[in-house]
Design an enzyme around this catalytic site. Structure first.
Site, PDB file in Angstrom:
ATOM      1  N   HIS A  36      -4.071   2.566 -27.643  1.00 12.76           N
ATOM      2  CA  HIS A  36      -4.375   3.784 -27.118  1.00 12.76           C
ATOM      3  C   HIS A  36      -5.978   4.026 -26.968  1.00 12.76           C
ATOM      4  CE1 HIS A  36      -4.229   8.265 -28.046  1.00 12.76           C
ATOM      5  NE2 HIS A  36      -5.530   7.936 -28.617  1.00 12.76           N
ATOM      6  N   ASP A  75       5.422   8.067 -23.700  1.00 12.32           N
ATOM      7  CA  ASP A  75       4.500   8.520 -24.796  1.00 12.32           C
ATOM      8  C   ASP A  75       5.463   9.492 -25.391  1.00 12.32           C
ATOM      9  OD1 ASP A  75       2.528   8.681 -26.645  1.00 12.32           O
ATOM     10  OD2 ASP A  75       1.499  10.186 -25.532  1.00 12.32           O
ATOM     11  N   HIS A 133       7.677   7.488 -29.180  1.00  9.38           N
ATOM     12  CA  HIS A 133       7.676   7.665 -30.680  1.00  9.38           C
ATOM     13  C   HIS A 133       8.896   8.063 -31.249  1.00  9.38           C
ATOM     14  CE1 HIS A 133       3.232   7.507 -30.848  1.00  9.38           C
ATOM     15  NE2 HIS A 133       3.186   8.009 -29.633  1.00  9.38           N
ATOM     16  N   HIS A 175       6.464   2.743 -24.710  1.00 11.53           N
ATOM     17  CA  HIS A 175       5.620   3.413 -25.690  1.00 11.53           C
ATOM     18  C   HIS A 175       6.328   4.624 -25.908  1.00 11.53           C
ATOM     19  CE1 HIS A 175       1.332   4.753 -26.689  1.00 11.53           C
ATOM     20  NE2 HIS A 175       2.066   5.691 -27.218  1.00 11.53           N
ATOM     21  N   LYS A 184      -0.163  -2.436 -32.611  1.00 13.74           N
ATOM     22  CA  LYS A 184      -0.535  -1.147 -31.866  1.00 13.74           C
ATOM     23  C   LYS A 184      -1.990  -0.876 -32.530  1.00 13.74           C
ATOM     24  CE  LYS A 184      -1.260   3.269 -30.977  1.00 13.74           C
ATOM     25  NZ  LYS A 184      -0.088   4.171 -31.160  1.00 13.74           N
ATOM     26  N   HIS A 204      -2.426   5.403 -21.742  1.00  7.03           N
ATOM     27  CA  HIS A 204      -2.847   6.661 -21.579  1.00  7.03           C
ATOM     28  C   HIS A 204      -3.990   6.751 -20.427  1.00  7.03           C
ATOM     29  CE1 HIS A 204      -0.488   7.484 -25.224  1.00  7.03           C
ATOM     30  NE2 HIS A 204      -1.617   7.222 -25.737  1.00  7.03           N
TER      31      HIS A 204
END
Length: 393
Positions: free
Chosen positions: A199, A289, A68, A66, A160, A228
């Site tokens: 998420h 993340d 970005h 995970h 996702k 998370h």
């Protein structure tokens, strides 16, 4: 063709294997043998580079499920958009496999751009995959739907979505069930796992929508990867019960008090809590993340203040787990073996003959990252990047 031999290194594959010689050729591990047998490879008809593994431990490359890597953020306005991640930022954190995804902004950021960033990183030497979709549900896709993305686009591993967050679409349970079923069907037809990365925000429902979505259906609870889950003690408590049901639990390395997330449970502590509570170790993963952003109002002025999850946090928390007394092999499973298994990357997460040549060499004294090998190529040596992306300085 050049081979690579790592001699006399203590191997966690992830299971402890003692001192071994590792021979990598053509991007693959071709031999893991008793230490002292590497000389047998010296007569091969190609050049061989040798690394002395004394004082080092070897573990599989980190699989960041995970991150970005094409940038994220944007809450608070255009000023708060984070830039794409460079190759050396990933390899410098021991990440040899990265799975990219969109975040809150599924409107101005595109899956096409994310896909091309993944292909760029793969061309530069690591392995990069992506999730289709975004916070929104139904979300963006590359083809006509999520299942077709998973079937037709090699780099797409799954879907996702976001729940229990004010920025999500607040989709119905039926919509969630249909999305998960579609991802699963796409995975079956493509020979992939088709996981759904969810998420989870700090909304009052927390993990409740996921539990209700699988209840009374044929959807396997393990099809979902909620993430998370160390964002607060409340969420982590529900994560423990979810894991006991056979569900996956993904912790965010970059969501911790050290990076400004005051309510977060520090990742090593979260892992210990889950293990002590009876969560199966194979269900626990940790991702960075990386480049994810949460924008808060500053306590004094009320001005927007971005909290950014750094990519490097994943290696820091991996080492932190070991320093906290979590066995090395368990820590390796959480950041490498387990995410590879959950996502369906069968050549990743283990140092074993036939697996990809992704190996980290870590200084046993201090746990500093010494060397990173991705698909048989040395990316980091003596703690410094020796391979950088085409446009990195």
């Amino acid at each position: 063709m050049q081979g690579l031999i790592i001699k006399n290194v203590k191997v966690y594959a992830p299971e402890p294997s003692g001192a071994r010689d590792i021979f990598i050729l053509g991007g693959k591990v071709v031999k893991v043998a008793e230490a002292g047998t590497a000389e047998n490879f010296n007569s091969l008809p190609f050049s061989v580079k040798t690394i002395n593994g004394g004082g080092l431990i070897a573990v599989p490359g980190i699989v960041d499920g995970h991150v970005h890597f094409n940038g994220a953020g944007g809450e608070g306005g255009p000023l708060y958009r984070t830039p794409p991640t460079g190759l050396s930022e990933l390899t410098g954190a021991g990440i040899t496999t990265a799975v990219g995804l969109l975040g809150t902004d599924g409107f101005t950021r595109s899956l096409r751009d994310l896909l091309m960033k993944a292909r760029s990183l793969s061309a530069e030497g690591i392995t990069a995959k992506i999730y289709t979709g975004a916070y929104q549900l139904p979300g963006p896709c590359l083809t006509t739907d999520a299942a077709s993305d998973i079937i037709l686009v090699e780099e797409v591993v799954g879907l996702k979505v976001a729940f229990s967050d004010h920025r999500s679409s607040h989709a119905s349970l039926q919509t969630l069930r249909e999305a998960v079923s579609q991802a699963r069907a796409g995975g079956i037809l493509a020979g992939k796992k088709g996981p759904v990365m969810v998420h989870i925000g700090e909304g009052p429902d927390r993990l409740k929508p996921l539990a209700e979505a699988v209840s009374g259906t044929d959807i396997p609870v393990a099809q979902l990867i909620p993430t998370h889950l160390n964002r607060s003690a409340r969420v982590l408590g529900e994560a423990l019960e979810w894991a006991k049901m056979g569900g996956n639990v993904d912790l965010s390395a970059g969501v911790s008090a050290r990076y400004g997330f005051s309510e977060a449970v520090d990742p090593p502590g979260a892992v210990q809590y889950l293990l002590d509570g009876g969560a199966p170790a194979e269900r626990i993963t940790m991702s960075s993340d990386g480049n994810g952003v949460m924008t808060l109002a500053g306590p004094a002025t009320g001005e927007a203040r971005p909290l950014i999850s750094p990519v490097r946090a994943l290696y820091e928390e991996f080492a932190g787990m070991i320093r906290a007394g979590i066995p090395v092999e368990t820590a390796v499973r959480i950041v490498s073996t387990n995410p590879a298994d959950r996502i369906g990357l069968s050549a990743k997460g283990r140092i074993r003959e036939g697996m990809d040549g992704d190996v980290l060499l870590i200084r046993e004294d201090g746990l500093d990252l010494d060397t990173v090998v991705a698909r048989g190529k040395i990316m980091v040596r003596d703690g410094h990047a020796v391979q950088k992306g085409l446009f990195e300085k």
